[in-house]
Write a protein that holds these residues in place. Structure first.
Motif, short mmCIF file in Angstrom:
data_model
loop_
_atom_site.label_atom_id
_atom_site.label_comp_id
_atom_site.label_asym_id
_atom_site.label_seq_id
_atom_site.Cartn_x
_atom_site.Cartn_y
_atom_site.Cartn_z
N ASP A 149 -4.10 0.57 -2.81
CA ASP A 149 -4.10 -0.67 -2.04
C ASP A 149 -3.21 -1.69 -2.73
O ASP A 149 -2.57 -1.40 -3.74
CB ASP A 149 -5.52 -1.19 -1.80
CG ASP A 149 -6.26 -1.53 -3.09
OD1 ASP A 149 -5.62 -1.64 -4.14
OD2 ASP A 149 -7.49 -1.70 -3.02
N GLN A 162 0.85 -1.18 0.00
CA GLN A 162 0.00 0.00 0.00
C GLN A 162 0.89 1.23 0.00
O GLN A 162 1.89 1.29 0.73
CB GLN A 162 -0.91 0.01 1.22
CG GLN A 162 -1.92 -1.10 1.21
CD GLN A 162 -2.83 -1.03 2.41
OE1 GLN A 162 -2.54 -0.35 3.39
NE2 GLN A 162 -3.93 -1.74 2.35
N SER A 205 -3.82 -4.01 -4.62
CA SER A 205 -4.24 -4.36 -5.98
C SER A 205 -4.01 -3.24 -6.98
O SER A 205 -4.33 -3.39 -8.14
CB SER A 205 -5.73 -4.72 -5.99
OG SER A 205 -5.98 -5.79 -5.12
N TYR A 225 2.32 2.96 3.22
CA TYR A 225 1.15 3.10 4.08
C TYR A 225 1.49 2.60 5.47
O TYR A 225 1.70 1.41 5.69
CB TYR A 225 -0.01 2.30 3.51
CG TYR A 225 -1.34 2.57 4.17
CD1 TYR A 225 -2.21 3.49 3.64
CD2 TYR A 225 -1.71 1.91 5.33
CE1 TYR A 225 -3.43 3.74 4.23
CE2 TYR A 225 -2.91 2.16 5.95
CZ TYR A 225 -3.78 3.07 5.39
OH TYR A 225 -4.98 3.33 5.98
N HIS A 264 -7.66 5.13 -3.70
CA HIS A 264 -8.68 5.59 -2.77
C HIS A 264 -8.33 7.01 -2.37
O HIS A 264 -7.18 7.41 -2.47
CB HIS A 264 -8.75 4.70 -1.54
CG HIS A 264 -8.93 3.25 -1.85
ND1 HIS A 264 -10.14 2.69 -2.12
CD2 HIS A 264 -8.02 2.25 -1.97
CE1 HIS A 264 -10.00 1.40 -2.36
NE2 HIS A 264 -8.71 1.11 -2.30
N TRP A 284 -4.40 6.87 -1.59
CA TRP A 284 -3.57 5.71 -1.33
C TRP A 284 -3.95 4.60 -2.29
O TRP A 284 -5.08 4.49 -2.72
CB TRP A 284 -3.63 5.26 0.13
CG TRP A 284 -4.84 4.53 0.56
CD1 TRP A 284 -5.03 3.18 0.60
CD2 TRP A 284 -6.07 5.09 1.05
NE1 TRP A 284 -6.28 2.88 1.08
CE2 TRP A 284 -6.94 4.04 1.35
CE3 TRP A 284 -6.51 6.40 1.24
CZ2 TRP A 284 -8.21 4.25 1.86
CZ3 TRP A 284 -7.78 6.61 1.73
CH2 TRP A 284 -8.61 5.53 2.04
#
Length: 80
Positions: free
Chosen positions: A54, A16, A56, A32, A60, A52
């Motif tokens: 994730d 992340q 995958s 993150y 977001h 951010w």
């Protein structure tokens, strides 16, 4: 580093990543974690926003200070 490279790094590294645009218009990024979220919050301020990716590679957004603090409180510990 551009957004496409960050997205690939998050997706294929299963990590992340937090990113935002600083006052000069440059893209900044950190892993993150609590430290990374703190740096992002202090950089964008109460009226700013950061994003951010994730694990995958999906992006977001954090728009409100309340949500930014919530993310910070729930984030895993670790260094940036």
């Amino acid at each position: 580093m551009d957004l496409a490279t960050l997205r690939r790094r998050a997706r294929y590294g299963h990590k992340q990543i937090i990113y935002w645009t600083n006052a000069e218009g440059d893209l900044e990024h950190v892993p993150y974690s609590k430290d990374g979220l703190k740096r992002a919050i202090l950089s964008v301020g109460a009226r700013g926003r950061f994003y951010w990716l994730d694990g995958s590679g999906v992006s977001h957004i954090a728009r409100s200070l309340h949500f930014m603090i919530y993310l910070w409180r729930c984030a895993p510990k670790g260094g940036a």
